[in-house]
Write an enzyme that holds these catalytic residues in place. Structure first.
Site, short mmCIF file in Angstrom:
data_model
loop_
_atom_site.label_atom_id
_atom_site.label_comp_id
_atom_site.label_asym_id
_atom_site.label_seq_id
_atom_site.Cartn_x
_atom_site.Cartn_y
_atom_site.Cartn_z
N GLU A 1 0.83 -1.23 0.00
CA GLU A 1 0.00 0.00 0.00
C GLU A 1 0.86 1.27 0.00
OE1 GLU A 1 -3.04 -0.13 3.04
OE2 GLU A 1 -4.15 -1.68 1.97
N GLU B 1 -5.49 -8.47 -0.30
CA GLU B 1 -6.25 -8.20 0.93
C GLU B 1 -7.70 -7.99 0.53
OE1 GLU B 1 -4.78 -5.30 3.74
OE2 GLU B 1 -2.70 -5.73 3.18
O1 AHR Z 1 -5.11 -5.83 6.90
C1 AHR Z 1 -4.87 -4.76 7.76
C2 AHR Z 1 -4.26 -3.59 7.04
O2 AHR Z 1 -5.12 -3.14 6.06
C3 AHR Z 1 -2.97 -3.88 6.33
O3 AHR Z 1 -1.88 -3.75 7.17
C4 AHR Z 1 -2.94 -2.84 5.26
O4 AHR Z 1 -2.24 -3.28 4.14
C5 AHR Z 1 -4.39 -2.53 5.00
O5 AHR Z 1 -4.63 -1.19 5.00
#
Ligand code: AHR
Length: 513
Positions: free
Chosen positions: A173, A292
């Site tokens: 990210e 994610e």
């Molecule tokens: O999954 C939790 C967080 O969410 C992770 O660290 C990040 O990549 C995302 O914003």
């Protein structure tokens, strides 16, 4: 009661289903690692301190691959902190989650745990506070058999065989202002490109993921992705997507249809990658790592972290300037409706199986997770455990491009949306197929007909449905089996036609043999 029809033909193939589609994610965040997977002294702990009750649940969940060690955490992580004698490992500040990292679990321990749960280990490198040299060193440590100082150090630390990690994430990210080392797209892209080239020079077998936008709502989406790919297209194999979904202000209709949001997000990223492919006159097609995804209630009752003014994370324990060890962070307790949405998101991922060849439900234990534990106590399955476990168990072979004929309803967020969504999978070698369906209606059962003739079977092996009169019902420590799927007794065949009734707000898996 209304009706719908799902049209299936095994000739209309989307793509082969890569087992990595059923991946997950463990970050050093909250209680994912400590008191989640690792708790020496727990009654079920094995000789390495891992909870056997959790290992059993992870195996049952059917997780193919696990991304590690972050997430936001990785952007400040010094990987060498997690190797060598445990008693000498430093206690560090985990800046991403404002807590203490004891480093009692590092690369060796996590690799051993992934072997116990039967999953592939996928590794993220720090491109926030660290650079190419650091990424090269961890790859050498992990994947070079022997003969160099760094690989011999791994052997001295107790691991003779190389870890052989194939999948490597180039940061996390990096478009987010909350990220350590956040930088403009072309700064990150140049760093990712030179790091990717170096990693491949060291180990040509690696598969590399460039960090795409952290969410489609980011103001820089999809320009970030285009810029990153213009620099890295020839160097990487994947661009990443992240997506979290929640019910907003009682808007259940939009929430139940957030698979539509995932579809549109994926279509945009695919179009962006293909645009860069065209610009570069390239023969190579880039895949997507949706590394994610989940339901995550980021909305209410949240406090911001100092560096995260525009992004909020749930924290029940962090106060003022404390740096707690193992705080309870983002321990969302999922409802029946959340499980229906998770099932719907899996349908969207399968629908894009030709391009989404890796995906990680975020996360696995305690933090926005399908498995919850109590320190010193029980471990249990959340509602969201079931659609993931059933889809992972049944979706083999290829994903099919099905056509659904169904009534629509209006949503505030996505416009007009079909009440029924579905995808099918077909494994010609095993002679098995599966159909996954959601009914998004909040009021009506829907009877669905599916002509199975083209699949060459009329044998319904099983039909499991996730539904409940109380769609807010949840599994808790006190009542861990309150919600689970049950056999759908309505499934029947007449000739080649399968008929099944889907209750309002439900997710169903039909397995055909
Ligand atoms: O999954 C939790 C967080 O969410 C992770 O660290 C990040 O990549 C995302 O914003």
């Amino acid at each position: 009661m209304t009706n719908a029809r799902v049209n299936i033909d095994p000739q209309f193939v989307v793509g082969a289903i890569n087992r990595r589609l059923f991946g997950s994610f463990i970050e050093h965040m909250g209680r994912a690692v400590y008191t989640g997977i690792y708790e020496p002294g727990h009654p079920t702990a094995d000789d390495e301190g891992f909870r056997r009750d959790v290992i059993d649940l992870v195996r049952e969940l059917g997780v193919s691959a696990i991304r590690y060690p972050g997430g936001n955490f990785v952007s400040g992580f010094q990987w060498k902190d997690g190797i060598g004698p445990r008693e000498q490992r430093p206690r560090r500040l985990n800046l991403a989650w404002r807590s203490i990292e004891t480093n009692q679990v590092g690369l060796h321990e996590f690799a051993s745990w992934t072997e116990k749960v039967g999953s592939e280990l996928m590794y993220a490198v720090n491109l926030g506070t660290a650079d190419t040299a650091d990424a090269l060193e961890v790859l050498e440590y992990a994947n070079i058999e022997k003969g160099s100082t760094v690989s011999e150090q791994r052997i001295a630390n107790g691991r003779t065989d190389a870890f052989g990690i194939r999948m490597w994430y180039l940061g996390n990210e990096m478009d987010g202002p909350w990220q350590l080392g956040h930088s403009p797209a072309d700064d990150y892209a140049k760093k990712a490109s030179r790091t990717a080239k170096a990693l491949r020079q060291l180990d040509p077998e690696v598969e590399l993921v460039a960090s795409g936008s952290s969410h489609p709502t980011m103001a820089t989406f999809p320009e970030w992705d285009r810029t990153v790919l213009e620099y890295t297209y020839d160097d990487v194999d994947y661009i990443s997507c992240h997506g979290y979904y929640e019910e907003k202000a009682g808007d259940l209709g939009s929430f139940l249809a957030c698979g539509v949001k995932m579809d549109r997000y994926l279509d945009t990223v695919i179009a962006t990658a293909d645009y860069v492919k065209a610009l570069k006159r390239s023969d190579k097609t880039l895949n997507i790592s949706f590394d994610e995804w989940n339901v995550w209630y980021l909305g209410d009752n949240l406090r911001s972290f100092p560096r995260q003014a525009d992004r909020f994370y749930r924290t029940d324990e962090i106060e003022g300037n404390d740096w707690p060890e193992t705080p309870r962070l983002a321990e969302d307790v999922y409802s029946v409706a959340d499980a229906v949405v998770v099932g719907g998101l899996l349908i969207s991922l399968l629908r894009h199986a030709d391009r989404v060849t890796s995906a990680s439900m975020s996360m696995l234990v305690n933090v926005i997770a399908p498995i919850t534990t109590e320190p010193g106590g029980a471990a249990w399955r959340q509602t969201t455990f079931y659609p993931f476990a059933l889809t992972s168990a049944l979706a083999h072979g290829v994903a099919l491009d099905v056509r659904v004929e169904s009534d629509h309803y209006e949503t505030d967020e996505h416009g007009s949306v079909a009440l029924v969504d579905a995808v099918a999978t077909h494994d010609a070698d095993a002679g098995r197929s599966a159909v996954f369906l959601v009914n998004r209606s909040q009021s009506d059962d829907i009877t669905v007909t599916i002509d199975l003739a083209a699949l060459g079977t009329t044998t319904v092996l099983d039909a499991q449905t996730m539904a409940d009169d109380d769609i807010s019902a949840r599994n808790t420590r006190e009542d861990p089996d309150r919600v689970r799927p049950s056999r759908n007794p309505s499934a029947s065949t007449a000739g080649s036609v399968l008929t099944i009734t889907l209750p309002a707000v439900s997710w169903t898996a039909v397995s055909l043999g």
